[in-house]
Design an enzyme around this catalytic site. Structure first.
Site, PDB file in Angstrom:
ATOM      1  N   GLU A  76     -36.688  12.632 -24.514  1.00  0.00           N
ATOM      2  CA  GLU A  76     -37.926  13.076 -23.890  1.00  0.00           C
ATOM      3  C   GLU A  76     -38.584  14.071 -24.854  1.00  0.00           C
ATOM      4  O   GLU A  76     -37.924  15.017 -25.285  1.00  0.00           O
ATOM      5  CB  GLU A  76     -37.632  13.763 -22.549  1.00  0.00           C
ATOM      6  CG  GLU A  76     -38.912  14.150 -21.848  1.00  0.00           C
ATOM      7  CD  GLU A  76     -38.701  14.883 -20.524  1.00  0.00           C
ATOM      8  OE1 GLU A  76     -37.553  15.015 -20.075  1.00  0.00           O
ATOM      9  OE2 GLU A  76     -39.715  15.339 -19.965  1.00  0.00           O
ATOM     10  N   ARG A 101     -21.212  14.464 -22.734  1.00  0.00           N
ATOM     11  CA  ARG A 101     -22.123  15.119 -23.650  1.00  0.00           C
ATOM     12  C   ARG A 101     -21.380  16.138 -24.503  1.00  0.00           C
ATOM     13  O   ARG A 101     -20.311  16.617 -24.150  1.00  0.00           O
ATOM     14  CB  ARG A 101     -23.297  15.747 -22.921  1.00  0.00           C
ATOM     15  CG  ARG A 101     -22.956  16.871 -21.961  1.00  0.00           C
ATOM     16  CD  ARG A 101     -24.213  17.589 -21.466  1.00  0.00           C
ATOM     17  NE  ARG A 101     -25.245  16.675 -21.000  1.00  0.00           N
ATOM     18  CZ  ARG A 101     -26.535  16.754 -21.401  1.00  0.00           C
ATOM     19  NH1 ARG A 101     -26.934  17.671 -22.239  1.00  0.00           N
ATOM     20  NH2 ARG A 101     -27.420  15.921 -20.934  1.00  0.00           N
ATOM     21  N   LYS A 151     -32.253  22.082 -23.651  1.00  0.00           N
ATOM     22  CA  LYS A 151     -33.567  22.263 -24.271  1.00  0.00           C
ATOM     23  C   LYS A 151     -34.351  23.359 -23.569  1.00  0.00           C
ATOM     24  O   LYS A 151     -35.113  24.081 -24.191  1.00  0.00           O
ATOM     25  CB  LYS A 151     -34.351  20.946 -24.207  1.00  0.00           C
ATOM     26  CG  LYS A 151     -34.054  20.029 -25.363  1.00  0.00           C
ATOM     27  CD  LYS A 151     -35.013  18.854 -25.391  1.00  0.00           C
ATOM     28  CE  LYS A 151     -34.573  17.769 -24.458  1.00  0.00           C
ATOM     29  NZ  LYS A 151     -35.322  16.510 -24.599  1.00  0.00           N
TER      30      LYS A 151
HETATM   31  P1  ATP Z   1     -31.055  18.643 -22.486  1.00  0.00           P
HETATM   32  O1  ATP Z   1     -30.133  18.520 -21.322  1.00  0.00           O
HETATM   33  O2  ATP Z   1     -30.497  19.337 -23.675  1.00  0.00           O
HETATM   34  O3  ATP Z   1     -32.404  19.147 -22.126  1.00  0.00           O
HETATM   35  P2  ATP Z   1     -31.766  15.921 -22.219  1.00  0.00           P
HETATM   36  O4  ATP Z   1     -30.641  15.078 -21.806  1.00  0.00           O
HETATM   37  O5  ATP Z   1     -32.765  16.282 -21.189  1.00  0.00           O
HETATM   38  O6  ATP Z   1     -31.229  17.165 -23.011  1.00  0.00           O
HETATM   39  P3  ATP Z   1     -33.163  13.878 -23.599  1.00  0.00           P
HETATM   40  O7  ATP Z   1     -34.322  14.021 -24.495  1.00  0.00           O
HETATM   41  O8  ATP Z   1     -33.367  13.230 -22.298  1.00  0.00           O
HETATM   42  O9  ATP Z   1     -32.563  15.310 -23.421  1.00  0.00           O
HETATM   43  O10 ATP Z   1     -31.957  13.204 -24.368  1.00  0.00           O
HETATM   44  C1  ATP Z   1     -32.057  12.055 -25.157  1.00  0.00           C
HETATM   45  C2  ATP Z   1     -30.703  11.437 -25.268  1.00  0.00           C
HETATM   46  O11 ATP Z   1     -29.786  12.359 -25.839  1.00  0.00           O
HETATM   47  C3  ATP Z   1     -30.158  11.043 -23.916  1.00  0.00           C
HETATM   48  O12 ATP Z   1     -29.594   9.765 -24.017  1.00  0.00           O
HETATM   49  C4  ATP Z   1     -29.127  12.088 -23.618  1.00  0.00           C
HETATM   50  O13 ATP Z   1     -28.126  11.583 -22.813  1.00  0.00           O
HETATM   51  C5  ATP Z   1     -28.640  12.467 -25.012  1.00  0.00           C
HETATM   52  N1  ATP Z   1     -28.129  13.835 -25.047  1.00  0.00           N
HETATM   53  C6  ATP Z   1     -28.770  14.955 -24.648  1.00  0.00           C
HETATM   54  N2  ATP Z   1     -27.964  16.033 -24.755  1.00  0.00           N
HETATM   55  C7  ATP Z   1     -26.782  15.580 -25.245  1.00  0.00           C
HETATM   56  C8  ATP Z   1     -25.533  16.204 -25.596  1.00  0.00           C
HETATM   57  N3  ATP Z   1     -25.353  17.513 -25.447  1.00  0.00           N
HETATM   58  N4  ATP Z   1     -24.545  15.409 -26.049  1.00  0.00           N
HETATM   59  C9  ATP Z   1     -24.735  14.096 -26.207  1.00  0.00           C
HETATM   60  N5  ATP Z   1     -25.864  13.456 -25.912  1.00  0.00           N
HETATM   61  C10 ATP Z   1     -26.894  14.183 -25.439  1.00  0.00           C
HETATM   62 MG    MG Z   2     -33.367  14.335 -20.092  1.00  0.00          MG
END
Ligand code: ATP
Ligand code: MG
Length: 565
Positions: A41, A268, A278
């Site tokens: 995102e 994760r 984020k």
């Molecule tokens: P955050 O929780 O840090 O805000 P998010 O999951 O909202 O991250 P996205 O932009 O939706 O962020 O993530 C893009 C991809 O990266 C998704 O497939 C998500 O599952 C993966 N991802 C995000 N954080 C992690 C992490 N800490 N370890 C592994 N994969 C991750």
């Molecule tokens: Mg997300």
């Protein structure tokens, strides 16, 4: 790799996702095609957790001759921005991955998603609910108690179509009504209890502008986008496991073939001494606790790049931590180990003095400049040698001298002899102090017979010091970094805000450093090992007036110690 390298202790865990894909290929599923995607995102910069996901998605496709899409999940215009889109593309490319011509946005599918929502309404599988958010949420029930049906649930199709079209036309204010899927208010899975699929948001979108004032929920977009793109393996983090039945339900309403994406969840990445969300990273940037998303203390990919991490070090780290189904916390020392290991292999060695103490070599000819040979990288014989200028006045590290040394101090002190790396043996004869009694200069003599740092009579010295000429050098600013947080898990304390654990000493700036002339033409992000001190790279703040270095990592590797604990 040395005998006692900590590398040997690192177990390469089996990647269970690769096992699944292997089995499916043998079974002929999807005609053997492997097609993954990385779906960020664009609401912030990518961090090291995303790097794990990127390596997993692109890496799995590469391993099985497949392809990977980059898809921006841009369903929430209020938080998203093109700055983030650009940074994400730069970071994925920098890590060494290529999505070819397969760059997509969830917003590419807004028309299709809208048409699909209409189809659901027409089939009696979606309805407009005009209760307020609080009421809707109070009807949700609990995991053990079924929810209550909305009074709007049994609206006629015609009424729903009319209301939904008026939502789209902008007739209602934000929050006035939503579109919900009509599934099952008694489902044991809360996500199946008539989830909201469209909401009114009167915000312009970074790609579709003012075209829409209703936007699909992430859950209503994600699975369908995977389906439309022909994704075979939708790899995502564990928290989406409970969303899977909902994604499957939507795709079930949509699909006209046997194909459907298979969602596989993995744990994760969490790192000690690091926050990864984020939202929290955005807070650190917005409230100026750090100097932007690419501050070298940040766990963002742009921060790590600026700090001197290499793409290979991040990919190796990602391989090493493996892929599991169980949430855990990885020691940040393993990440640091990975960059040290890569830089040890490739970094040019130079000498630099961070806390200078002047040494005058009284029996060395004034005005003479001698070019001495130094090894560029002992790990790489092809890297060759360079010349380092030696002069009568040099700097050594202040810490390498003690006037009244304890028994185990073997470096320089009055009457002691040490080796200057690649140069000569020197002996300290005199200590000069300022009016406060601080040591400001040493007077030494050198032994001309020891050129290159070897004594012809076999005389031994117990220490070798690095040094830089006082006249032939590059003056530099050096930024030393420590961990951003003082606590192993700063965001795991119930009643304490993670910012309480910020390390007040995470940045130290030294502005009176001297590096050997070799670095004078170095470009931003070039990496070096400063002998005996660690790995450093050129910061982009460097300009014609001053060269700025970041310390990427110290030489000492904590990883072996960590493994033993
Ligand atoms: P955050 O929780 O840090 O805000 P998010 O999951 O909202 O991250 P996205 O932009 O939706 O962020 O993530 C893009 C991809 O990266 C998704 O497939 C998500 O599952 C993966 N991802 C995000 N954080 C992690 C992490 N800490 N370890 C592994 N994969 C991750
Ligand atoms: Mg997300």
């Amino acid at each position: 790799m040395s005998e006692n390298s900590p590398e040997k202790e690192v177990v390469i865990k089996k990647n269970f996702i690769h096992q699944i894909v292997e089995e499916e290929i043998s079974a002929g599923k999807n005609g053997g095609v492997v097609h993954t995607r990385f779906p960020p995102e664009p609401n912030g910069y990518l961090h090291i957790g995303h790097a794990k996901s990127i390596c997993l998605n692109f890496g799995t496709a590469q391993k099985f001759n497949g392809i990977t899409n980059l898809r921006f999940d841009d369903t929430n215009p209020s938080k998203e921005d093109t700055e983030y889109v650009d940074s994400i593309m730069e970071d994925v490319r920098w890590l060494g991955f290529d999505w070819g011509d397969r760059l997509f946005y969830a917003s590419d599918y807004f028309d299709k998603l809208f048409a699909f929502a209409l189809k659901l309404i027409e089939e009696g599988k979606a309805y407009v609910d005009d209760q307020d958010a609080e009421t809707i949420s109070s009807q949700k029930g609990t995991p053990t108690r079924p929810g209550a049906e909305s009074p709007c649930r049994n609206r006629t199709v015609a009424e729903n179509v009319d209301l939904f079209m008026r939502m789209k036309a902008g007739e209602f204010d934000e929050g006035k009504c939503v579109l919900r899927a009509k599934i099952d208010m008694a489902s044991p899975n809360m996500h199946m209890r008539d989830p909201i699929i469209y909401r009114i948001m009167k915000a312009p979108h970074h790609r579709t502008g003012d075209k829409w004032c209703i936007y699909p929920m992430y859950d209503f977009a994600h699975g369908q986008c995977d389906y439309w793109e022909g994704i075979t393996h939708s790899i995502c983090t564990l928290e989406f496991e409970v969303h899977r039945p909902l994604y499957d339900w939507f795709v079930e309403q949509l699909r006209d073939t046997d194909y459907r994406p298979r969602q596989i969840e993995f744990a994760r990445l969490n790192l000690t001494y690091t926050v990864m969300s984020k939202r929290k990273l955005l807070q650190l940037v917005k409230e100026n606790y750090v100097n932007g998303w690419d501050d070298p203390r940040m766990p963002t990919i742009s921060g790590l790049r600026r700090r001197g991490y290499t793409p290979a070090s991040i990919r190796n780290f990602s391989d090493r931590i493996g892929v599991t189904k169980v949430d855990g916390v990885i020691d940040v020392a393993l990440l640091e180990h990975s960059v040290r290991e890569d830089l040890n292999r490739i970094a040019q060695r130079v000498m630099g003095v961070l806390n200078p103490l002047k040494v005058v070599i009284t029996n060395y000819p004034e005005g003479q400049v001698e070019e001495l040979d130094a090894i560029n990288n002992p790990e790489n014989p092809d890297a060759g040698t360079r010349k380092v200028p030696f002069t009568r006045e040099i700097y050594i590290e202040h810490d390498d001298f003690m006037e009244n040394p304890p028994r185990k101090f073997f470096r320089l002190s009055p009457g002691k002899e040490v080796r200057l790396r690649y140069a000569y043996y020197v002996t300290c004869n005199e200590v000069i102090k300022d009016e406060n009694g601080e040591v400001i200069e040493l007077r030494c003599t050198y032994d001309p017979e020891t050129r290159g740092g070897n004594s012809p009579d076999g005389r031994k010295v117990k220490a070798t010091l690095h040094w830089v000429s006082c006249t032939e050098n590059v003056k530099a600013e050096v930024r030393l970094y420590d961990r951003l947080f003082t606590d192993e898990e700063p965001d795991e304390h119930k009643d304490i805000d993670f910012k309480e654990f910020l390390n007040a000493d995470s940045l130290a700036v030294l502005d009176n450093c001297y590096i050997e002339p070799f670095v004078k033409d170095a470009k931003a992000l070039d990496s070096f090992q400063f002998e005996r001190l660690g790995y450093f790279n050129v910061d982009p703040d460097t300009n014609a007036e001053k060269i700025v270095f970041n310390r990427t990592a110290q030489l000492r590797d904590n990883w072996a110690k960590v493994k033993g604990k």
